[in-house]
Design an enzyme around this catalytic site. Structure first.
Site, PDB file in Angstrom:
ATOM      1  N   HIS A 141     -16.496   3.275   2.377  1.00  0.00           N
ATOM      2  CA  HIS A 141     -15.283   2.997   3.158  1.00  0.00           C
ATOM      3  C   HIS A 141     -14.790   4.335   3.721  1.00  0.00           C
ATOM      4  CE1 HIS A 141     -10.949   2.114   3.673  1.00  0.00           C
ATOM      5  NE2 HIS A 141     -11.292   0.852   3.748  1.00  0.00           N
ATOM      6  N   ASP A 218     -15.479   4.814  -6.390  1.00  0.00           N
ATOM      7  CA  ASP A 218     -14.474   4.058  -5.646  1.00  0.00           C
ATOM      8  C   ASP A 218     -14.563   2.601  -6.102  1.00  0.00           C
ATOM      9  OD1 ASP A 218     -13.120   2.479  -3.872  1.00  0.00           O
ATOM     10  OD2 ASP A 218     -13.929   3.384  -2.057  1.00  0.00           O
TER      11      ASP A 218
HETATM   12  N1  7TS Z   1     -12.517   1.716  -0.799  1.00  0.00           N
HETATM   13  C1  7TS Z   1     -13.004   0.482  -0.580  1.00  0.00           C
HETATM   14  C2  7TS Z   1     -14.365   0.127  -1.063  1.00  0.00           C
HETATM   15  C3  7TS Z   1     -12.201  -0.457   0.086  1.00  0.00           C
HETATM   16  O1  7TS Z   1     -12.682  -1.684   0.284  1.00  0.00           O
HETATM   17  C4  7TS Z   1     -10.902  -0.097   0.518  1.00  0.00           C
HETATM   18  C5  7TS Z   1     -10.046  -1.039   1.310  1.00  0.00           C
HETATM   19  C6  7TS Z   1     -10.454   1.185   0.251  1.00  0.00           C
HETATM   20  C7  7TS Z   1     -11.292   2.077  -0.406  1.00  0.00           C
HETATM   21  C8  7TS Z   1      -9.086   1.650   0.630  1.00  0.00           C
HETATM   22  O2  7TS Z   1      -8.141   1.007  -0.145  1.00  0.00           O
HETATM   23  P1  7TS Z   1      -6.583   1.225   0.122  1.00  0.00           P
HETATM   24  O3  7TS Z   1      -5.917   0.222  -0.749  1.00  0.00           O
HETATM   25  O4  7TS Z   1      -6.262   2.624  -0.251  1.00  0.00           O
HETATM   26  O5  7TS Z   1      -6.384   0.968   1.587  1.00  0.00           O
HETATM   27  N2  7TS Z   1     -10.758  -2.012   1.997  1.00  0.00           N
HETATM   28  C9  7TS Z   1     -10.300  -2.852   2.937  1.00  0.00           C
HETATM   29  C10 7TS Z   1     -11.090  -3.824   3.542  1.00  0.00           C
HETATM   30  O6  7TS Z   1     -12.263  -4.040   3.279  1.00  0.00           O
HETATM   31  N3  7TS Z   1     -10.349  -4.499   4.433  1.00  0.00           N
HETATM   32  O7  7TS Z   1      -9.115  -3.995   4.450  1.00  0.00           O
HETATM   33  C11 7TS Z   1      -9.063  -2.964   3.513  1.00  0.00           C
END
Ligand code: 7TS
Length: 424
Positions: A141, A218
């Site tokens: 991501h 992650d």
């Molecule tokens: N890592 C992964 C694997 C993720 O799926 C996401 C968010 C993040 C990090 C970031 O998370 P946050 O809560 O800090 O934003 N993924 C997604 C998605 O797949 N669609 O919207 C957010």
């Protein structure tokens, strides 16, 4: 158009979810799921973006704000003590959830993104020198790419990328070759949000540790679907977000091994992260407070604790088993539709189905499904490099949680056939 019944009955009975999980009963706990969208029952299949909240989580915030809210770690008065107790109790719940050795290893953050930035800007700043390498995978991501790119730019270091195969699996041989004496840290996603691949993180951690390299995992997508034990994994850092685990937004967790956290410089400066401050010298607080500057997300942490209680009561083993069957059922049904291509076909997958329909833009898929009451995500899923790896700008993505049902999968399949009809 093939009937839904045919689609369902063509799936082998062994794939049908077991009765272990009383999903009808569970759905009662999620008020938002009871509504209609565009006159159709809501089918919420966008759980990888964020998950819905059980009543227990909603109630926990209402109870805090209506009965005992106050700032934490400050007042001697009763409300402050009660809020502090609940906040610290939530930390212990996270510790237990991840099987961390100590609650001092649990840092509350804003979410996964902040957890990774914290490690990059503390551990990374401290240990990375010009010419050093940070190793991540092709399926990360953006939040496990950009903070490392920023660090590399600051330090003159190099970001290296572990390639994946056409199924969306890490090439372990290539990984092995990329681990070098210049590697300062490996950052790897546990469960890919774009492909659904569950990576062999334990093995990857072992391989890195043989060379003395720490590993950050992650876990944003993993924690709602797979039991996680940070001691068994032996990861050095593990990060996740509350909102994907049926908790609120704006709260997340960084787990770090105590011996590492203790040697790391603070992330942000301010109240609560200090023991004493004078203009001559500031003494930093002990763990975990050293990394929690300022008034924290008190309600978020407490409600995350309620979400953890909720999933633990159901049991993550049961959730994983149920969702595996749901995913297998959906995968098999999708495979029967001509013109549908799955992106991400790893042997070990969970909860995510990324797909394309020949001749239809993913955003059009999303829009037509929305008219059917079905919420999916269309786009690059904040994982543009992995889209590039598969030669596509975007995919449509259905992502499941334990409150989803076979009937909802059937509705998705029917929706996809409808999209094809519209574009035929
Ligand atoms: N890592 C992964 C694997 C993720 O799926 C996401 C968010 C993040 C990090 C970031 O998370 P946050 O809560 O800090 O934003 N993924 C997604 C998605 O797949 N669609 O919207 C957010």
């Amino acid at each position: 158009m093939k009937s839904l019944v045919t689609t369902s009955s063509s799936v082998s009975p062994a794939l049908l979810p077991s009765a272990d999980l009383d999903v009808a009963r569970i759905r009662e706990d999620f008020p938002i799921l009871k509504q209609k969208v565009h006159g159709k029952p809501l089918v919420y299949l966008d759980n990888a973006a964020t998950s819905q909240k059980p009543q227990a989580v909603i109630d926990s915030e209402v109870e805090l704000y209506s009965k005992y809210f106050s700032n934490v770690h400050r007042g001697v008065h009763l409300l402050s003590q009660r809020s502090t107790d609940a906040y610290e109790k939530a930390r212990e719940k996270v510790q237990n959830f991840l099987n961390a050795r100590s609650s001092a290893e649990i840092i509350f953050t804003r979410g996964t993104t902040e957890g990774i930035n914290l490690v990059a800007q503390t551990y990374g700043q401290q240990h990375v020198q010009p010419g050093d390498e940070i190793l991540i995978s092709e399926m990360e991501h953006h939040s496990n790419i950009v903070p490392w790119q920023m660090l590399c730019a600051q330090k003159g270091a190099i970001l290296k990328v572990i390639p994946i195969n056409d199924e969306g699996e890490i090439l372990l041989d290539e990984y092995e070759k990329l681990l070098s004496e210049r590697t300062r840290l490996v950052g790897i996603v546990h469960l890919s949000n774009a492909l659904g691949t569950v990576n062999p993180v334990q093995q990857m951690i072992e391989m890195a540790h043989q060379r003395g390299i720490p590993v950050l995992v992650d876990g944003a997508q993993a924690v709602p679907h797979i039991p996680v034990d940070v001691q068994a994994l032996d990861c050095d850092f593990y990060v996740f977000s509350g909102h994907k685990l049926f908790g609120p937004t704006g709260i997340g967790v960084l787990y770090g091994k105590k011996e590492l956290l203790e040697t790391m410089p603070p992330y942000q400066g301010g109240g609560d992260m200090i023991l004493s401050v004078s203009f001559k010298k500031t003494e930093y607080n002990v763990l975990p407070f050293r990394f929690e500057a300022g008034t924290p997300n008190i309600a978020g942490a407490i409600a995350l604790g309620a979400a953890i209680d909720y999933v633990q009561e159901i049991g993550l083993d049961k959730i994983a088993t149920y969702e595996d069957k749901l995913l297998a059922y959906a995968t098999e049904a999708m495979a029967e539709i001509p013109g549908v291509r799955l992106i991400g076909t790893a042997r070990n997958k969970a909860s995510v189905l990324s797909f394309l329909i020949e001749g239809v833009h993913p955003h059009d898929i999303g829009t037509i499904l929305d008219r059917e009451g079905i919420a999916i995500r269309a786009g690059h899923h904040c994982a543009q490099p992995v889209m590039e790896r598969f030669g596509v700008p975007a995919t449509a993505r259905a992502s499941f949680a334990f409150y989803n049902t076979l009937e909802e999968v059937d509705a998705l399949i029917a929706g996809i056939r409808k999209v094809q009809e519209v574009f035929s």
